[in-house]
Design a protein around this motif. Structure first.
Motif, mmCIF file in Angstrom:
data_model
loop_
_atom_site.group_PDB
_atom_site.id
_atom_site.type_symbol
_atom_site.label_atom_id
_atom_site.label_comp_id
_atom_site.label_asym_id
_atom_site.label_seq_id
_atom_site.Cartn_x
_atom_site.Cartn_y
_atom_site.Cartn_z
ATOM 1 N N LEU A 31 0.827 -1.208 0.000
ATOM 2 C CA LEU A 31 0.000 0.000 0.000
ATOM 3 C C LEU A 31 0.858 1.254 0.000
ATOM 4 O O LEU A 31 0.510 2.272 -0.619
ATOM 5 C CB LEU A 31 -0.933 -0.016 1.209
ATOM 6 C CG LEU A 31 -2.012 -1.108 1.184
ATOM 7 C CD1 LEU A 31 -2.631 -1.279 2.566
ATOM 8 C CD2 LEU A 31 -3.084 -0.785 0.153
ATOM 9 N N ASP A 32 1.989 1.182 0.677
ATOM 10 C CA ASP A 32 2.922 2.305 0.687
ATOM 11 C C ASP A 32 3.466 2.561 -0.718
ATOM 12 O O ASP A 32 3.539 3.707 -1.173
ATOM 13 C CB ASP A 32 4.061 2.004 1.665
ATOM 14 C CG ASP A 32 5.058 3.148 1.781
ATOM 15 O OD1 ASP A 32 4.631 4.318 1.834
ATOM 16 O OD2 ASP A 32 6.273 2.870 1.831
ATOM 17 N N ASN A 33 3.821 1.501 -1.432
ATOM 18 C CA ASN A 33 4.310 1.653 -2.806
ATOM 19 C C ASN A 33 3.229 2.205 -3.723
ATOM 20 O O ASN A 33 3.542 2.852 -4.738
ATOM 21 C CB ASN A 33 4.802 0.307 -3.339
ATOM 22 C CG ASN A 33 6.084 -0.161 -2.678
ATOM 23 O OD1 ASN A 33 6.860 0.648 -2.171
ATOM 24 N ND2 ASN A 33 6.313 -1.471 -2.658
ATOM 25 N N LEU A 34 1.979 1.963 -3.379
ATOM 26 C CA LEU A 34 0.866 2.487 -4.170
ATOM 27 C C LEU A 34 0.705 3.992 -3.975
ATOM 28 O O LEU A 34 0.074 4.663 -4.787
ATOM 29 C CB LEU A 34 -0.415 1.759 -3.762
ATOM 30 C CG LEU A 34 -1.636 1.859 -4.662
ATOM 31 C CD1 LEU A 34 -1.348 1.290 -6.043
ATOM 32 C CD2 LEU A 34 -2.811 1.120 -4.034
ATOM 33 N N GLY A 35 1.273 4.509 -2.891
ATOM 34 C CA GLY A 35 1.186 5.948 -2.637
ATOM 35 C C GLY A 35 0.137 6.358 -1.639
ATOM 36 O O GLY A 35 -0.183 7.546 -1.527
ATOM 37 N N VAL A 36 -0.427 5.395 -0.890
ATOM 38 C CA VAL A 36 -1.415 5.736 0.135
ATOM 39 C C VAL A 36 -0.707 6.513 1.249
ATOM 40 O O VAL A 36 0.271 6.029 1.807
ATOM 41 C CB VAL A 36 -2.075 4.468 0.709
ATOM 42 C CG1 VAL A 36 -3.057 4.823 1.811
ATOM 43 C CG2 VAL A 36 -2.764 3.685 -0.403
ATOM 44 N N PRO A 37 -1.157 7.731 1.582
ATOM 45 C CA PRO A 37 -0.403 8.579 2.513
ATOM 46 C C PRO A 37 -0.491 8.180 3.978
ATOM 47 O O PRO A 37 0.424 8.464 4.751
ATOM 48 C CB PRO A 37 -0.997 9.968 2.297
ATOM 49 C CG PRO A 37 -2.370 9.724 1.761
ATOM 50 C CD PRO A 37 -2.277 8.464 0.966
#
Length: 363
Positions: A31-37
């Motif tokens: 999820l972090d790699n997806l850009g979720v802040p």
């Protein structure tokens, strides 16, 4: 609007679930790699597993790691000691919840909340607050809560039992906007009446700056606002990708579900394979010319795939377009023969149908 993913905390609370620390950590990194802040993976006061999750992730993600805590020092200590970036404390604010869940007066609740926020701040961590059952709470009572904690960056209004629809969410937020700075406001919806995603989009239009979401709506009871649905709706209809790497959305969400051992249906919006599958003769013929004729978006834009199916349902127009695309000169006899072969030997996907056309009917 910024997204706060609650998949791993909410999903772990569903009956019969017990995600491991390793599963949670792997999913947070995706999820972090997806850009979720913001990602809220854990409730550290519940045990060593959740404390490990927060501690392992601390300082290793672009996303801010949020740990949930009741407005109690021992819960806050567990979250802070695990090195959470943010401690999100929650209290009930409706009359019904104050009576039946907390067993305290509104004045006592406000004092407890103020003390909790001060304690989080004194321990050197950013506080966020969630107000449980906020959408069934009197307007003036909500204003009083915001005034009690003026320095909290985000105060999330929770529709804790999924009791509201877009119309009532809109009217509630519209009234609140006269008294509250919406740069501080977040929302948390449940999908008990099928309105989770719609309510989150309503909040987006109202100017709310943070929304809790979960992959495939995983969460207690009917789940929460769907992460993938909110992202795609904003990107397609409103031209706002919310800062997400949208071309990786579908594979990341599917991988998260696979990692957690969670299933999703073939007709699940955004994620299901069947939503971009077309077999009707009228549909496939049109989509060979212009896929947007019958699709709201190109699935490839979000990492998905389209599948056209050719067989018994393929009509004259679809068969003719396949032959033309394969470079085959088309007459009535060839067209009829090709349709019969599709019906007898199919169904075929697009590549298979084109190969058949070239092999059986090409020069």
């Amino acid at each position: 609007m910024q997204l706060n993913d609650v998949t791993l905390r909410e999903g772990d609370q569903m009956p019969g679930r017990e995600y491991t620390a390793e599963q949670k950590i792997e999913c947070v990194r995706a999820l972090d790699n997806l850009g979720v802040p913001f990602v809220q993976p854990a409730f550290p006061a519940t045990g060593e597993k959740d404390r490990t999750v927060v501690a392992e992730l601390s300082g290793t993600t672009d996303a801010e790691i949020i740990a949930l805590a009741r407005a109690l020092e021992r819960d806050i200590d567990a979250a802070v000691d695990a090195s959470a970036d943010v401690v999100e404390t929650f209290v009930s604010v409706s009359d019904r919840h104050l009576e039946h869940l907390l067993g305290m007066s509104r004045e006592e609740m406000l004092a407890m909340l103020a003390e909790a926020v001060e304690y989080i701040t004194d321990r050197g961590v950013t506080p966020h607050v969630t107000l449980a059952d906020a959408f069934r709470t009197d307007h003036e009572a909500l204003i009083e809560v915001f005034e009690t904690i003026p320095n909290v960056p985000f105060v999330t209004l929770a529709d804790s039992v999924g009791a509201r629809t877009p119309a009532t969410v809109s009217s509630s937020l519209d009234r609140l906007s006269d008294d509250v700075d919406f740069s501080r406001v977040g929302v948390h919806f449940h999908d008990d009446m099928g309105c989770g995603t719609a309510n989150a989009l309503t909040a987006y239009h109202a100017g709310v700056q943070k929304a809790d979401v979960s992959v495939a709506s995983l969460g207690e009871r009917a789940g929460n606002s769907s992460l993938e649905e909110v992202i795609v709706a904003c990107a397609v209809d409103l031209g706002d990708d919310l800062g997400i790497e949208t071309d990786e959305l579908v594979p990341v969400c599917r991988n998260v579900l696979e990692t957690l051992g969670e299933e999703y249906g073939g007709r699940k919006a955004i994620l299901g394979e069947a939503i971009s599958e077309h077999e009707s003769g009228i549909h496939t013929a049109a989509m060979l010319s212009d896929p947007a004729t019958l699709e709201p978006f190109d699935p490839a834009a979000f990492g998905g795939e389209r599948r056209l199916v050719f067989g018994k349902a393929t009509g004259n127009d679809g068969a003719r377009k396949l032959l033309e695309r394969a470079g085959v000169e088309t007459d009535d006899e060839t067209l009829s023969s090709f349709k019969s072969t599709l019906a007898e030997c199919g169904p075929f996907d697009l590549d298979e149908a084109l190969t058949l056309a070239t092999r059986e009917f090409g020069d």
